[in-house]
Design an enzyme around this catalytic site. Structure first.
Site, PDB file in Angstrom:
ATOM      1  N   ARG A 136       0.849   4.160  -3.094  1.00 14.76           N
ATOM      2  CA  ARG A 136       0.702   5.607  -2.892  1.00 14.76           C
ATOM      3  C   ARG A 136       1.866   6.367  -3.522  1.00 14.76           C
ATOM      4  NH1 ARG A 136       4.010   9.246   0.378  1.00 14.76           N
ATOM      5  NH2 ARG A 136       2.858  11.216   0.343  1.00 14.76           N
ATOM      6  N   GLU A 181       0.813  -1.212   0.000  1.00 13.51           N
ATOM      7  CA  GLU A 181       0.000   0.000   0.000  1.00 13.51           C
ATOM      8  C   GLU A 181       0.849   1.266   0.000  1.00 13.51           C
ATOM      9  OE1 GLU A 181       0.233  -2.573   2.148  1.00 13.51           O
ATOM     10  OE2 GLU A 181      -1.059  -2.149   3.874  1.00 13.51           O
ATOM     11  N   LYS A 204       0.919  18.096  10.117  1.00 15.72           N
ATOM     12  CA  LYS A 204       1.640  16.911  10.594  1.00 15.72           C
ATOM     13  C   LYS A 204       1.935  17.033  12.090  1.00 15.72           C
ATOM     14  CE  LYS A 204       6.048  16.147   9.603  1.00 15.72           C
ATOM     15  NZ  LYS A 204       7.309  15.785   8.895  1.00 15.72           N
TER      16      LYS A 204
END
EC number: 3.5.4.37
Length: 711
Positions: A400, A396, A682
Site C-alpha cells: 500500500r 500488505e 478516522k
C-alpha cells in the site's frame, strides 16, 4: 478371551476380505466354476482359515451348490441430455439422415428433426451425436435458456441426483489424461470443493465471456436458473466429456517456485474460452472443465458458503474468480521477474503481496503496480523522529505504501501538461480536487490471510475442517461462534517477531521515552489496518488534501481464505459506524480466494522486506528490524520520502484545486491534521471500534511525526 474366540474373530475378518473378491477369483481348472457360476462350499479341511458356509440340502439329502448372486453396483444417475428431454416434451419425433460426408475413418453425419413446424439440423462424427446437436438446437428455439439442462429445469422438471462429489471416487482415470500427462500413483485423491493444493477452489475458475463487456453492465441480468447437482463419483473432465465429447485441452503456461508450481490449461466450449490453474496439469485441466461447466451448463461443483467469493456492493466489472486468479498470477509473475525466477536470495519470503490496477472490463489489460514481501516490524530502539525508518514491514502494508508512490507520480503526470492529463489515472472532480477515472480500480493481493482478526480464526485450509470419517464428506460450516467476544477484537503485532495479541484497554497511547526505556512498541495488525483503509481510504491523510477517497475494489487471498472471517475482519465488525463525512463510506470490496491455493512457506521468516513500484528498475531490500536498508539509508517508502513527494505536488497544484485549504505547512504532523475530513472519518472509525467493544486503536508516539521538510 479364549483361543476359540480369537480364532473365530480371525476367521471372520478373513472371510469378509475373501467375500469382497469372490467375483474376481479366476478358475483354477476346468472343474472350478467361473465367475457367476456355482461355487463349491468348503468342508473345513485343508487348514483353510475361511468360515464354513451352511450347506443347502437337496431333495436327495446331498449338498448342492449355492448360486452366488452377483451384486449390481448402481451407477451414477446422469443428467438427461437434450435428446431425452426433447423426447419427453415432444414424444414421437422423427430424425432424418440428411447426409454423410468425410472419409471412412472420420465421417460427418447430418441429422434433422422437425419441431413445431421448424426443421433443425445437427452434425457430428456419429448419427447419435448429430441427433443430439439437432435436439439441442430444437430446445433452444422455444426455451429461453442456453442449454438443455436449464430448459429441463425451466419446465418444472428437476433432476433428483443424490451425489457426494467430495467422495474418494472423484479422481481422474488414466484414460482422460492428455498425452503429456503422467498419472502419479502416489498422489492422494483430490476433492472437488476444497481450497488446498490438492483440490478445487470455492467456485473454480470462471471464464471470461466472448464479449468484453459483461451483460450486467448494459442490461438487467437474466435470472440464473438453479444449479443441479453433478453425477456422483465423476470429476469435471469426465462430466464435460459426456456433455461435449472430443474437447481438446491446451497447455498455456507454467510458473511459480519449484515447490509451488502453477500450471494453466485451457479449453474451448461452445465458442467460449475457459482456463484453469493448478499445481499440476491434471488439476489445471480439471479447473478449466469446472469453469466451463459452471458457465455453460450452470453446473456448480462446490456450494460451500465460506469458500465462495464475497461480492462487493459496488459495480462489479469482472467475474470474481477470473479476476482473483488473474491478479494472483500477475503478482507472482512480476515477483518472479524481479527475483530472477525466484533464484535471488531476496526471493525468500513468508508473505507476498501486491497491488494490481485494472482500467476496464478486460483483466488481460491489468497492470501490476506494486510487489512486496515481509512479516516483521521495527524494533523500538530504531524508531526515527525524522520519519526515516519504516515502522511496519508486513507485505500488505508495504504494498500500500508503494501504491502511494504511484499515486503521487500520477498526480504529477496530470499536472505536467494537457497531453499528459489523458495518460493519468486522475481527472478533475466537480467537487474540487481530483478523483480516479471511472474505470480505474485497485486490487490487493496477499498470499495468505492478513494477520490479526482475519487469520486468527482460520489457521487451516477449509479442506481439513469438518471431515467425518464415516461419510468422507467434506463439509465446512460457517463460523460456529460468531458472537464470541474474541471475534473482531483489535490486535497488535509483536515487536521484532511474528503473531498478534489483543489490545489492552489502557494501551491506546504510547510514549516515546517509554518505548526507548524498554516498553514494547505496538503496531496494529494488518487486519485492523485494512479495515481502516475500508473507511478512510488507501490514499492516506496527506493525499486526501488533493484527491477524493480511494478504496480497494477487491481483496484476494492466496491461501487461508474464509469468507466469514475475512468479511468480519474487513468491514462487518464496524458496520455500526455512522456520521461519516461526505464521500467517505464503509467500503465492502470483493473478497475471494484463488483456485490454486498457495503452498505454505515453511522455515523461518527472513528478516528483510522487499518492495517494488511500477517504474522502479530494481527491488529495494529493507531490514525489517531497523526500518532502513543494510547500509543504514532510509527507504524510498519512509514518511520523510513520501512527505517530500507531497510537498512537491503541493507546490504544483493551484490553490483552487485543493480539497482542503492549506497554505504554509510547517511539520508533517500539521500537514496531516489539515486533512480535516479524513481526520473526522478516522475519529468515527475509532469510535465504532470502541462502541462495538472491540478495543481502542493504539497509535504510535506523536514524536514520530514532529519533523519538517528537509530537501
Amino acid at each position: 478371551m479364549d483361543i476359540e474366540d480369537e480364532e473365530n474373530m480371525s476367521s471372520s475378518s478373513t472371510d469378509i476380505k475373501e467375500n469382497r473378491n469372490l467375483d474376481n477369483m479366476p478358475p483354477k481348472d476346468s472343474s472350478t466354476p467361473g465367475p457367476g457360476e456355482g461355487i463349491p462350499l468348503s468342508n473345513g479341511g485343508g487348514g483353510s482359515t475361511s468360515r464354513k458356509r451352511p450347506l443347502e440340502e437337496g431333495s436327495n439329502g446331498h449338498s448342492k451348490y449355492r448360486l452366488k448372486k452377483r451384486r449390481k453396483t448402481p451407477g451414477p444417475v446422469l443428467p438427461k441430455n437434450a435428446l431425452m428431454q426433447l423426447n419427453e416434451i415432444k414424444p414421437g419425433l422423427q430424425y432424418m439422415l440428411l447426409s454423410q460426408t468425410g472419409p471412412v475413418h472420420a465421417p460427418l453425419f447430418v441429422m434433422s428433426v422437425e419441431v413445431n413446424g421448424q426443421v433443425f439440423e445437427g452434425s457430428g462424427p456419429t448419427k447419435k451425436k448429430a441427433k443430439l446437436h439437432a435436439a439441442e438446437k430444437a430446445l433452444r428455439s422455444f426455451v429461453q435458456f442456453p442449454n438443455a439442462s436449464e430448459a429441463h429445469l425451466a419446465m418444472g422438471r428437476t433432476l433428483s441426483v443424490n451425489t457426494d462429489f467430495t467422495s474418494d471416487q472423484a479422481d481422474f482415470p488414466d484414460t482422460l489424461f492428455n498425452g503429456f500427462e503422467t498419472p502419479d500413483k502416489s498422489e492422494p485423491p483430490f476433492y472437488v470443493g476444497s481450497n488446498g493444493d490438492d483440490s478445487f477452489s470455492s467456485s473454480g475458475d470462471v471464464s471470461l465471456s466472448a464479449s468484453p463487456v459483461p451483460a450486467s453492465l448494459t442490461q438487467p441480468p437474466l435470472p440464473i436458473p438453479p444449479p443441479f447437482p453433478p453425477p456422483s463419483g465423476k470429476n469435471p473432465v469426465m462430466i464435460l466429456n459426456e456433455l461435449r465429447p472430443g474437447l481438446k485441452y491446451d497447455f498455456l503456461s507454467e510458473s511459480g517456485e519449484s515447490h509451488a508450481k502453477s500450471f494453466v490449461m485451457s479449453v474451448v466450449v461452445d465458442g467460449q474460452f475457459f482456463e484453469g490453474s493448478g499445481r499440476n496439469k491434471k488439476l489445471a485441466k480439471a479447473r478449466a472443465a469446472q469453469s466451463a461447466l459452471a458457465t455453460v451448463f450452470n453446473l456448480h461443483l462446490d456450494q460451500t458458503p465460506s469458500r465462495q467469493p464475497v461480492l462487493s456492493e459496488g459495480l462489479q466489472l469482472h467475474l470474481p474468480q477470473v479476476l482473483a486468479d488473474a491478479v494472483s498470477r500477475l503478482v507472482l509473475g512480476k515477483f518472479s521477474d524481479l527475483t530472477d525466477n525466484f533464484s535471488s536470495p531476496h526471493a525468500r519470503r513468508k508473505v507476498l503481496s501486491g497491488v494490481v490496477m485494472t482500467t476496464g472490463t478486460d483483466v488481460k489489460d491489468a497492470k501490476v503496480i506494486s510487489v512486496s514481501t515481509g512479516t516483521k516490524c521495527i524494533n523500538g530502539e530504531y524508531m526515527s523522529d525524522r520519519g526515516l525508518a519504516l515502522n511496519d514491514c508486513h507485505a500488505e502494508i508495504i504494498s500500500r505504501r508503494s501504491l502511494l508512490r504511484f499515486l503521487y507520480a500520477q498526480l504529477e503526470l496530470y499536472l505536467n501538461n494537457k497531453e499528459d492529463q489523458k495518460k493519468s489515472i486522475f481527472q478533475k472532480s466537480e467537487r474540487g480536487g481530483f478523483r480516479l477515472k471511472d474505470t480505474v480500480q485497485f486490487h490487493l493481493y496477499i498470499s495468505t490471510s492478513p494477520c490479526g482478526d482475519a487469520r486468527i480464526f482460520s489457521p487451516h485450509e477449509p479442506v481439513l475442517e469438518g471431515m467425518t470419517p464415516d461419510s468422507h464428506q467434506l463439509t465446512e460450516p460457517a463460523d460456529r461462534h460468531p458472537n464470541r467476544k474474541a471475534r473482531g477484537q483489535l490486535r497488535t503485532k509483536i515487536e521484532s517477531g511474528e503473531g498478534t495479541i489483543p489490545v489492552r484497554s489502557n494501551a491506546s497511547i504510547q510514549t516515546w521515552d517509554g518505548v526507548l526505556q524498554g516498553e514494547r512498541l505496538l503496531t496494529m495488525s494488518c487486519s485492523d489496518k485494512i479495515a481502516r483503509w475500508n473507511v478512510v481510504g488507501i490514499q492516506g491523510s496527506l493525499l486526501s488534501i488533493f484527491v477524493e477517497p480511494i478504496y480497494f475494489s477487491s481483496i484476494i487471498l492466496g491461501s487461508l481464505y474464509h469468507g466469514d472471517h475475512l468479511s468480519r475482519a474487513m468491514y462487518q465488525r464496524i458496520s455500526n459506524i455512522e456520521d461519516l463525512p461526505p464521500l467517505y463510506t464503509l467500503n465492502k470490496p470483493l473478497l475471494s480466494g484463488i483456485s490454486n491455493a498457495e503452498a505454505r512457506q515453511p522455515g523461518k521468516a527472513p528478516n528483510f522486506s522487499v518492495n517494488w513500484t511500477v517504474g522502479d528498475a530494481t527491488i529495494e531490500v529493507i531490514n525489517a528490524t531497523t526500518g532502513k536498508d543494510e547500509l543504514g539509508r532510509p527507504s524510498r517508502l519512509c514518511k520523510h520520502a513520501l512527505y517530500c513527494r507531497w510537498m512537491r505536488v503541493h507546490g504544483k497544484v493551484p490553490p483552487h484545486l485543493l480539497r482542503t485549504k492549506i497554505t504554509k505547512p510547517t511539520t508533517y504532523h500539521e500537514s496531516k491534521l489539515a486533512a480535516r475530513e479524513y481526520q473526522a472519518a478516522k475519529a468515527r472509525l475509532f469510535t465504532a471500534f470502541i462502541k462495538a467493544g472491540l478495543g481502542a486503536w493504539v497509535e504510535k508516539p506523536t514524536e514520530q511525526d514532529q519533523f519538517s521538510f528537509t530537501p
